[in-house]
Design a protein around this motif. Structure first.
Motif, PDB file in Angstrom:
ATOM      1  N   THR A  87       0.829  -1.208   0.000  1.00 12.21           N
ATOM      2  CA  THR A  87       0.000   0.000   0.000  1.00 12.21           C
ATOM      3  C   THR A  87       0.863   1.259   0.000  1.00 12.21           C
ATOM      4  OG1 THR A  87      -0.225  -0.141   2.426  1.00 12.21           O
ATOM      5  CG2 THR A  87      -1.984  -1.124   1.089  1.00 12.21           C
ATOM      6  N   ASP A  88       2.031   1.203   0.627  1.00 16.15           N
ATOM      7  CA  ASP A  88       2.947   2.355   0.587  1.00 16.15           C
ATOM      8  C   ASP A  88       3.382   2.648  -0.841  1.00 16.15           C
ATOM      9  OD1 ASP A  88       2.850   2.844   3.292  1.00 16.15           O
ATOM     10  OD2 ASP A  88       4.771   1.896   3.756  1.00 16.15           O
ATOM     11  N   ILE A  89       3.636   1.603  -1.624  1.00 18.03           N
ATOM     12  CA  ILE A  89       4.003   1.794  -3.029  1.00 18.03           C
ATOM     13  C   ILE A  89       2.910   2.579  -3.754  1.00 18.03           C
ATOM     14  CG2 ILE A  89       4.277   0.590  -5.251  1.00 18.03           C
ATOM     15  CD1 ILE A  89       5.738  -1.631  -3.687  1.00 18.03           C
ATOM     16  N   CYS A  90       1.673   2.166  -3.541  1.00 21.46           N
ATOM     17  CA  CYS A  90       0.555   2.849  -4.194  1.00 21.46           C
ATOM     18  C   CYS A  90       0.414   4.280  -3.697  1.00 21.46           C
ATOM     19  CB  CYS A  90      -0.734   2.082  -3.958  1.00 21.46           C
ATOM     20  SG  CYS A  90      -0.723   0.410  -4.647  1.00 21.46           S
ATOM     21  N   HIS A  91       0.557   4.473  -2.405  1.00 18.56           N
ATOM     22  CA  HIS A  91       0.409   5.811  -1.834  1.00 18.56           C
ATOM     23  C   HIS A  91       1.523   6.743  -2.292  1.00 18.56           C
ATOM     24  CE1 HIS A  91      -2.095   3.886   1.627  1.00 18.56           C
ATOM     25  NE2 HIS A  91      -2.823   4.140   0.567  1.00 18.56           N
ATOM     26  N   ASN A  92       2.682   6.190  -2.616  1.00 19.09           N
ATOM     27  CA  ASN A  92       3.763   7.020  -3.151  1.00 19.09           C
ATOM     28  C   ASN A  92       3.363   7.677  -4.464  1.00 19.09           C
ATOM     29  OD1 ASN A  92       5.501   6.500  -1.029  1.00 19.09           O
ATOM     30  ND2 ASN A  92       6.540   4.808  -2.065  1.00 19.09           N
ATOM     31  N   TYR A  93       2.414   7.079  -5.157  1.00 16.09           N
ATOM     32  CA  TYR A  93       1.889   7.637  -6.414  1.00 16.09           C
ATOM     33  C   TYR A  93       0.499   8.244  -6.211  1.00 16.09           C
ATOM     34  CZ  TYR A  93       5.698   5.055  -8.601  1.00 16.09           C
ATOM     35  OH  TYR A  93       6.954   4.578  -8.960  1.00 16.09           O
ATOM     36  N   ASP A  94       0.125   8.488  -4.962  1.00 19.36           N
ATOM     37  CA  ASP A  94      -1.161   9.088  -4.606  1.00 19.36           C
ATOM     38  C   ASP A  94      -2.346   8.269  -5.108  1.00 19.36           C
ATOM     39  OD1 ASP A  94       0.063  11.315  -3.337  1.00 19.36           O
ATOM     40  OD2 ASP A  94       0.371  12.256  -5.288  1.00 19.36           O
ATOM     41  N   VAL A  95      -2.214   6.958  -5.023  1.00 13.35           N
ATOM     42  CA  VAL A  95      -3.289   6.057  -5.431  1.00 13.35           C
ATOM     43  C   VAL A  95      -3.804   5.308  -4.201  1.00 13.35           C
ATOM     44  CG1 VAL A  95      -3.916   4.033  -6.811  1.00 13.35           C
ATOM     45  CG2 VAL A  95      -2.365   5.767  -7.757  1.00 13.35           C
ATOM     46  N   PRO A  96      -5.065   5.497  -3.830  1.00 15.31           N
ATOM     47  CA  PRO A  96      -5.630   4.745  -2.701  1.00 15.31           C
ATOM     48  C   PRO A  96      -5.909   3.294  -3.079  1.00 15.31           C
ATOM     49  CG  PRO A  96      -7.272   6.229  -3.630  1.00 15.31           C
ATOM     50  CD  PRO A  96      -5.994   6.507  -4.358  1.00 15.31           C
ATOM     51  N   VAL A  97      -5.961   2.433  -2.069  1.00 12.99           N
ATOM     52  CA  VAL A  97      -6.173   0.996  -2.266  1.00 12.99           C
ATOM     53  C   VAL A  97      -7.230   0.494  -1.286  1.00 12.99           C
ATOM     54  CG1 VAL A  97      -5.033  -1.235  -2.532  1.00 12.99           C
ATOM     55  CG2 VAL A  97      -3.675   0.863  -2.629  1.00 12.99           C
ATOM     56  N   LEU A  98      -8.169  -0.290  -1.790  1.00 15.76           N
ATOM     57  CA  LEU A  98      -9.157  -0.944  -0.935  1.00 15.76           C
ATOM     58  C   LEU A  98      -8.902  -2.442  -0.924  1.00 15.76           C
ATOM     59  CD1 LEU A  98     -12.531   0.765  -2.045  1.00 15.76           C
ATOM     60  CD2 LEU A  98     -10.801   1.612  -0.439  1.00 15.76           C
ATOM     61  N   GLY A  99      -9.060  -3.071   0.235  1.00 13.48           N
ATOM     62  CA  GLY A  99      -8.966  -4.517   0.338  1.00 13.48           C
ATOM     63  C   GLY A  99     -10.320  -5.135   0.018  1.00 13.48           C
ATOM     64  N   GLN A 100     -10.314  -6.105  -0.898  1.00 10.98           N
ATOM     65  CA  GLN A 100     -11.575  -6.721  -1.334  1.00 10.98           C
ATOM     66  C   GLN A 100     -11.818  -8.031  -0.586  1.00 10.98           C
ATOM     67  OE1 GLN A 100     -13.447  -8.931  -5.286  1.00 10.98           O
ATOM     68  NE2 GLN A 100     -11.563  -7.749  -5.505  1.00 10.98           N
ATOM     69  N   LEU A 101     -12.924  -8.094   0.135  1.00 16.91           N
ATOM     70  CA  LEU A 101     -13.278  -9.291   0.883  1.00 16.91           C
ATOM     71  C   LEU A 101     -14.377 -10.036   0.129  1.00 16.91           C
ATOM     72  CD1 LEU A 101     -12.682 -10.764   3.601  1.00 16.91           C
ATOM     73  CD2 LEU A 101     -14.706  -9.602   4.508  1.00 16.91           C
ATOM     74  N   ALA A 102     -14.106 -11.301  -0.230  1.00 15.26           N
ATOM     75  CA  ALA A 102     -15.059 -12.068  -1.036  1.00 15.26           C
ATOM     76  C   ALA A 102     -14.982 -13.536  -0.635  1.00 15.26           C
ATOM     77  CB  ALA A 102     -14.752 -11.907  -2.524  1.00 15.26           C
ATOM     78  N   PHE A 103     -15.903 -13.977   0.211  1.00 14.32           N
ATOM     79  CA  PHE A 103     -15.872 -15.367   0.669  1.00 14.32           C
ATOM     80  C   PHE A 103     -17.100 -16.110   0.160  1.00 14.32           C
ATOM     81  CE2 PHE A 103     -17.565 -12.556   3.868  1.00 14.32           C
ATOM     82  CZ  PHE A 103     -18.696 -13.172   4.368  1.00 14.32           C
ATOM     83  N   PHE A 104     -16.900 -17.386  -0.192  1.00 15.73           N
ATOM     84  CA  PHE A 104     -17.956 -18.195  -0.799  1.00 15.73           C
ATOM     85  C   PHE A 104     -18.685 -19.040   0.244  1.00 15.73           C
ATOM     86  CE2 PHE A 104     -19.827 -21.643  -3.241  1.00 15.73           C
ATOM     87  CZ  PHE A 104     -20.317 -20.987  -4.365  1.00 15.73           C
ATOM     88  N   TYR A 105     -17.926 -19.623   1.165  1.00 12.85           N
ATOM     89  CA  TYR A 105     -18.505 -20.404   2.254  1.00 12.85           C
ATOM     90  C   TYR A 105     -18.392 -19.619   3.554  1.00 12.85           C
ATOM     91  CZ  TYR A 105     -18.084 -24.520  -0.818  1.00 12.85           C
ATOM     92  OH  TYR A 105     -18.188 -25.408  -1.851  1.00 12.85           O
ATOM     93  N   TYR A 106     -19.194 -19.994   4.524  1.00 13.68           N
ATOM     94  CA  TYR A 106     -19.004 -19.434   5.857  1.00 13.68           C
ATOM     95  C   TYR A 106     -19.093 -20.538   6.896  1.00 13.68           C
ATOM     96  CZ  TYR A 106     -19.078 -16.886  10.085  1.00 13.68           C
ATOM     97  OH  TYR A 106     -18.733 -16.455  11.331  1.00 13.68           O
ATOM     98  N   ASP A 107     -18.104 -20.583   7.798  1.00 15.35           N
ATOM     99  CA  ASP A 107     -18.038 -21.557   8.888  1.00 15.35           C
ATOM    100  C   ASP A 107     -18.551 -20.888  10.159  1.00 15.35           C
ATOM    101  OD1 ASP A 107     -17.415 -23.372  10.845  1.00 15.35           O
ATOM    102  OD2 ASP A 107     -15.311 -23.614  10.278  1.00 15.35           O
TER     103      ASP A 107
END
Length: 334
Positions: A87-107
């Motif tokens: 994320t620091d690499i992206c922020h060095n270029y002023d680009v924000p990053v979102l973490g994508q959460l995608a789960f198929f099953y749930y325990d």
């Protein structure tokens, strides 16, 4: 005239362009999740090419998930260190990053493939807590927010879909009840962490008795009214009934939704030509567009588009990267 390379506000985030990269699978890690130089290099190429926002590859909640071996891992010891560097690499270029959460099953603790109808209230609270903890991990690793994938065929798309959800308590029945599980998650993330929350939703289900476009619009409005900061449009990966020869298959829906909510709406799917994308920008209410496979084919293609004022992705649309669950292109190696 609007242009895909306009600098703009994306709710609480500032973007260098209207282009959003959406990640899919991650197959290039090592030793259970550690990031490799190939991944860091890809993110740097994307960040400096002119992309406005990066959505990460899909993260599953646990190792028992159907797609865990093809997904990014947030449960290894080096997660915070590795992804803070990314994320620091992206922020060095002023680009924000979102973490994508995608789960198929749930325990839920009793059943590792618990269906929406099976969850007790305690099971729902456990799921909500795990999503909030995932958001907390993302914040520790320097992400600017989370995207909750409640579209395609992932678990939360089933929970919010009347075809699957026949609960008779506060988490089933009408539209509000079926989406309540997500609305409560959003409110807690905003209260405890305070960063960007994006939601990916299906426009409809294409099943008899499933989610309709009318209901999907209601869900989107409820998300916007209850703290979601942006919405990305998608559809189930099979059985789509639309003909994309004349126009983008999701455009009418996205155009209508963008009129009715006061948060950014992201159009996604088969966007590969700069001229066509600018045409959509200037003839509809859509202001943000997401691309996935073109970034697999060439991580820095936007640099050429910006320099030339035009361009088309070299992605052939073969879909091998997605269907074979790889993070690499099968046509190009550079």
């Amino acid at each position: 005239m609007k242009d895909i390379f306009d600098e703009c506000n994306f709710k609480d985030l500032k973007l260098k362009s209207r282009i959003i990269r959406t990640g899919a699978w991650q197959r290039e890690t090592e030793d259970g999740g550690y990031l490799t130089p190939v991944i860091y290099d890809r993110y740097e190429k994307m960040a400096k090419s002119g992309v406005g926002l990066i959505l990460s590859e899909m993260f599953a909640l646990d190792y028992k998930d159907r797609f865990f071996e093809y997904s990014a891992n947030m449960n290894y010891k080096g997660f915070v260190k590795d992804y803070k560097e990314l994320t620091d690499i992206c922020h060095n270029y002023d680009v924000p990053v979102l973490g994508q959460l995608a789960f198929f099953y749930y325990d839920d603790g009793d059943n590792q493939k618990a269906e929406p109808n099976d969850l007790t209230i305690e099971g729902i609270r456990k799921l909500q807590a795990e999503v909030i903890m995932a958001a907390k991990k993302f914040s520790f690793a320097g992400f600017d927010g989370i995207q909750i994938n409640m579209g395609n065929n992932f678990y939360l798309s089933k929970f919010t879909n009347p075809y699957f959800n026949q609960r008779e308590d506060d988490y089933g029945g009408n539209t509000l009840n079926r989406i309540r599980i997500v609305l409560e998650i959003i409110k807690l993330i905003k209260k405890t962490i305070g960063f960007h929350v994006s939601c990916r939703i299906n426009i409809e289900d294409v099943r008899k008795g499933g989610l309709t476009q009318e209901e999907s619009l209601k869900m989107a409005k409820l998300l916007a009214e209850n703290g979601a900061d942006s919405i990305q449009i998608t559809g189930r990966t099979i059985s789509m009934k639309y003909d994309a020869k004349e126009k983008h298959i999701f455009l009418d829906y996205a155009n209508k939704l963008a009129q009715e909510v006061d948060i950014p709406v992201i159009l996604a799917g088969n966007l590969r030509d700069m001229e066509k994308m600018n045409e959509i920008l200037n003839t509809s209410n859509v202001e943000f567009m997401s691309l996935s496979k073109p970034f697999v084919a060439q991580a820095d293609f936007l640099a050429d588009w910006k320099a030339n004022g035009k361009g088309s992705s070299r992605c052939k649309g073969c879909n091998n990267c997605y269907s074979k669950k790889e993070s690499r292109c099968f046509q190009y190696t550079d």
